[in-house]
Design a protein around this motif. Structure first.
Motif, PDB file in Angstrom:
ATOM      1  N   ALA A  33       8.985   1.379 -10.737  1.00 54.06           N
ATOM      2  CA  ALA A  33       9.133   0.669  -9.476  1.00 54.06           C
ATOM      3  C   ALA A  33      10.138  -0.454  -9.652  1.00 54.06           C
ATOM      4  O   ALA A  33      10.331  -0.982 -10.758  1.00 54.06           O
ATOM      5  N   GLU A  34      10.768  -0.838  -8.551  1.00 51.24           N
ATOM      6  CA  GLU A  34      11.736  -1.928  -8.563  1.00 51.24           C
ATOM      7  C   GLU A  34      11.204  -3.070  -7.705  1.00 51.24           C
ATOM      8  O   GLU A  34      10.549  -2.845  -6.693  1.00 51.24           O
ATOM      9  N   GLY A  60       0.813  -1.211   0.000  1.00 45.54           N
ATOM     10  CA  GLY A  60       0.000   0.000   0.000  1.00 45.54           C
ATOM     11  C   GLY A  60       0.844   1.257   0.000  1.00 45.54           C
ATOM     12  O   GLY A  60       2.021   1.245  -0.389  1.00 45.54           O
ATOM     13  N   ALA A  61       0.251   2.362   0.417  1.00 46.05           N
ATOM     14  CA  ALA A  61       0.917   3.665   0.424  1.00 46.05           C
ATOM     15  C   ALA A  61       1.148   4.102   1.865  1.00 46.05           C
ATOM     16  O   ALA A  61       0.235   4.050   2.689  1.00 46.05           O
ATOM     17  N   ARG A  62       2.388   4.566   2.137  1.00 42.04           N
ATOM     18  CA  ARG A  62       2.714   5.036   3.492  1.00 42.04           C
ATOM     19  C   ARG A  62       3.415   6.374   3.413  1.00 42.04           C
ATOM     20  O   ARG A  62       4.432   6.534   2.723  1.00 42.04           O
ATOM     21  N   GLY A 121       8.751 -10.540  -5.645  1.00 38.08           N
ATOM     22  CA  GLY A 121       7.763  -9.872  -6.484  1.00 38.08           C
ATOM     23  C   GLY A 121       7.113  -8.667  -5.835  1.00 38.08           C
ATOM     24  O   GLY A 121       6.051  -8.229  -6.300  1.00 38.08           O
ATOM     25  N   MET A 122       7.723  -8.102  -4.788  1.00 38.09           N
ATOM     26  CA  MET A 122       7.209  -6.882  -4.163  1.00 38.09           C
ATOM     27  C   MET A 122       7.849  -5.691  -4.871  1.00 38.09           C
ATOM     28  O   MET A 122       9.067  -5.510  -4.847  1.00 38.09           O
ATOM     29  N   TRP A 123       7.019  -4.885  -5.521  1.00 38.57           N
ATOM     30  CA  TRP A 123       7.480  -3.711  -6.262  1.00 38.57           C
ATOM     31  C   TRP A 123       7.336  -2.482  -5.378  1.00 38.57           C
ATOM     32  O   TRP A 123       6.365  -2.335  -4.641  1.00 38.57           O
ATOM     33  N   ARG A 182       4.045   0.415  -2.328  1.00 38.22           N
ATOM     34  CA  ARG A 182       4.479  -0.970  -2.484  1.00 38.22           C
ATOM     35  C   ARG A 182       3.321  -1.812  -3.012  1.00 38.22           C
ATOM     36  O   ARG A 182       2.185  -1.669  -2.571  1.00 38.22           O
ATOM     37  N   LEU A 183       3.630  -2.697  -3.944  1.00 33.11           N
ATOM     38  CA  LEU A 183       2.624  -3.579  -4.566  1.00 33.11           C
ATOM     39  C   LEU A 183       3.231  -4.951  -4.765  1.00 33.11           C
ATOM     40  O   LEU A 183       4.314  -5.084  -5.356  1.00 33.11           O
TER      41      LEU A 183
END
Length: 607
Positions: free
Chosen positions: A47-48, A10-12, A53-55, A22-23
């Motif tokens: 995004a990296e 999510g967004a922080r 598989g966490m971008w 993060r996705l």
């Protein structure tokens, strides 16, 4: 007091400015964050990914209110599955939210489970406005009635303007048509200031069919080997299941921490398949109770298979406080209406004996899976369950709304018997639940409705006709019509009309009796020591026993003829009246009028 739940997706917001996004997208080859701009073309940020598989990307100028989506493989724009707010619905952009902007009262710590009197409501039809803000204005009336806990049907964001909520696709974002995240928090805070707990219905067994993009970039969310009634099952135990388990467990903790909910009701856990050494339900309970930090937080299950292994008689890490007792509803429904089709089939033989077992043992068919067509595959019966771990009800959204025309049970029984199922649910040692409008005997139906469009809308319409196409099929309500949605809204003005006002007075008196006579004695209940006897064809005498030798007795006549019975269990001096329905003042103890119930508390006589 400010509350924020930190999660690995999510967004922080960063304390020094900017936002981390993060996705989990293990099926994507390329992921970019797309920030909405006034000009129309999104601002893209690459995004990296890590090995799982966490971008991730950080946008320095993003802030609370920034609208964003994720762009998958250069072409598919999707919302954040952990979005805290999707103001235009699941097909629109997500919005960054700063949960620390909301100021909570620090004093509230909840209420103990035995004090729970649940009130299930659907936010969209509870008021004409159908919003969190409007619902908050109605809470005082519930307190005055004797309710102690509001249970909201699911509010996770779903496609369309209206629906039951069980087809949510963004589990962290309150439904946009109901209001903002802060509107929901204000509802919870208002309830707490009035002494009300707030429970939330959550769905961890499937995603809805419209607005779910997870298949495109995170296929491990779904099992490759297991199915559910809605398609592929959620993957809680297969390859790649770790992030999936975390997604749902964090969701439960999020509602408890960030929104200060007092409890969760987990929908249809019989459809959750998990062969892991530690079942996801156990892990979820452990994590929620750890996060509660001394507050009274309650966990409730719906389990159509009547499994009981997750229940405990008192709050325990890894276990659940309560479970909806469908058996109570079904056997009361059959006893009052004579209907035996579909899942009522198993309750049509020896109905009064089954009702007796339900009142004394809790569930009737413990651990019994459903067969095709609704009948149960009965296995060996389990020991009696702690009655305080079960939730009894005469109405709920499923049992009313899954009927073709959404009739409440009170509309299906003789006029003299209309209040009796509700009063029975309120005055047993089990935890009681009312369905909104039931407190005054609302005659309005609660229908199935969903604002689907296109092929999905036509498929749902056709499915309802197949299911209920017998008899007078020409007047089946259109499930996708706004009129069907509007018809499902109880009118509180009816509570002032003569018959409905009398009904409301009875419910208030019953809940006052519960507070005085039943709730304070819950910890003394003797599981497995309760008993019941048949009285004629339609009568029951029930005894609930306590550690101090006292006994709560129910004399129940579900027939249209009076019963004459010799009192056998309570001493005439020690017995105290708890509550009675359709029993005239001063009536002798051995006279049971038609459709009547009388509760008394006293010392047990050894015969």
């Amino acid at each position: 007091m400010r509350c924020q739940h930190d999660m690995p997706f999510g967004a922080r917001l960063r304390d020094g400015g900017g936002v981390d996004f993060r996705l989990w997208a293990p099926g994507a080859r390329q992921v970019e964050l797309a920030i909405e701009t006034p000009g129309g073309s999104p601002e893209l940020h690459p995004a990296e990914a890590d090995a799982q598989g966490m971008w991730e990307c950080m946008v320095p100028h993003a802030a609370a209110g920034t609208l964003y989506r994720w762009k998958i493989d250069g072409n598919l724009l999707v919302p954040d599955p952990a979005s805290r707010h999707n103001p235009a619905g699941p097909h629109g952009p997500s919005a960054v939210v700063d949960p620390r902007q909301f100021e909570w009262d620090p004093a509230w710590s909840g209420r103990p489970w035995p004090e729970t009197v649940l009130y299930e409501l659907h936010v969209g039809t509870f008021t004409p406005e159908g919003t969190f803000a409007a619902a908050a204005e109605r809470l005082q009336g519930l307190v005055d009635t004797g309710v102690t806990a509001v249970e909201l049907m699911p509010v996770a964001n779903f496609a369309g303007r209206f629906g039951w909520g069980y087809d949510g696709v963004l589990p962290y974002a309150p439904h946009h048509a109901y209001g903002t995240p802060d509107d929901l928090k204000r509802l919870v805070q208002r309830a707490h200031r009035l002494g009300l707990m707030v429970f939330l219905d959550v769905v961890y067994n499937h995603f809805g069919p419209d607005g779910n993009y997870l298949h495109a970039y995170a296929p491990p969310f779904f099992s490759q080997t297991k199915n559910s009634p809605w398609g592929a099952a959620i993957n809680f135990d297969g390859p790649g299941s770790g992030p999936v388990r975390e997604f749902f467990i964090h969701n439960a903790v999020y509602w408890i921490q960030e929104y200060r909910f007092d409890g969760l009701r987990l929908d249809a856990v019989h459809a959750i398949s998990d062969d892991s050494p530690v079942h996801v339900l156990q892990e979820l309970s452990e994590r929620v109770r750890t996060a509660a930090h001394g507050r009274h937080v309650h966990l409730v299950l719906e389990n159509e298979d009547n499994g009981y292994r997750h229940l405990a008689p008192s709050p325990m890490h890894g276990y659940y406080d309560g479970q909806w007792n469908d058996d109570f509803h079904h056997v009361v429904h059959v006893a009052m209406t004579g209907e035996t089709q579909r899942y009522y089939h198993d309750y049509g033989a020896s109905t009064m004996d089954l009702l007796a077992r339900c009142l004394t043992h809790g569930m009737i068919f413990e651990g019994a899976k459903r067969k095709e067509g609704g009948a149960r595959q009965v296995i060996e019966a389990a020991p009696a369950q702690p009655l305080s771990a079960l939730v009894n009800f005469a109405h709920n959204h499923d049992q009313v709304g899954n009927r073709a025309r959404g009739e409440r049970l009170s509309e299906l029984v003789p006029a003299e018997a209309r209040r009796l199922p509700t009063l029975l649910a309120l005055l047993t040692p089990a935890i009681p639940m009312l369905f909104f409008g039931e407190e005054w005997g609302a005659p309005e139906p609660f229908l199935y409705f969903a604002d689907w469009e296109g092929e999905l809308r036509e498929a749902v319409r056709a499915g309802r006709k197949r299911e209920f196409g017998h008899g007078d099929a020409h007047d089946l309500p259109d499930p996708c019509s706004e009129q069907t949605f509007a018809r499902s809204r109880p009118d509180p003005a009816r509570a002032k009309e003569h018959d409905h006002a009398a009904w409301l007075a009875d419910v208030k008196a019953a809940l006052a009796a519960r507070r005085k006579w039943i709730t304070p004695r819950q910890a003394q209940l003797l599981t497995g020591r309760h008993s019941a006897q048949r009285v004629g064809e339609r009568g029951l005498s029930v005894q609930w026993r306590y550690e101090d030798g006292k006994m709560l007795c129910l004399e129940l006549n579900l027939g249209e003829e009076p019963l004459q019975v010799e009192p056998q269990h309570l001493g005439p001096v020690e017995a105290e009246a708890v509550f009675s329905h359709r029993v005239p003042a001063g009536a002798p103890r051995g006279t049971w009028p038609p459709y009547s119930a009388r509760w008394t508390l006293g010392e047990e006589i050894t015969l």
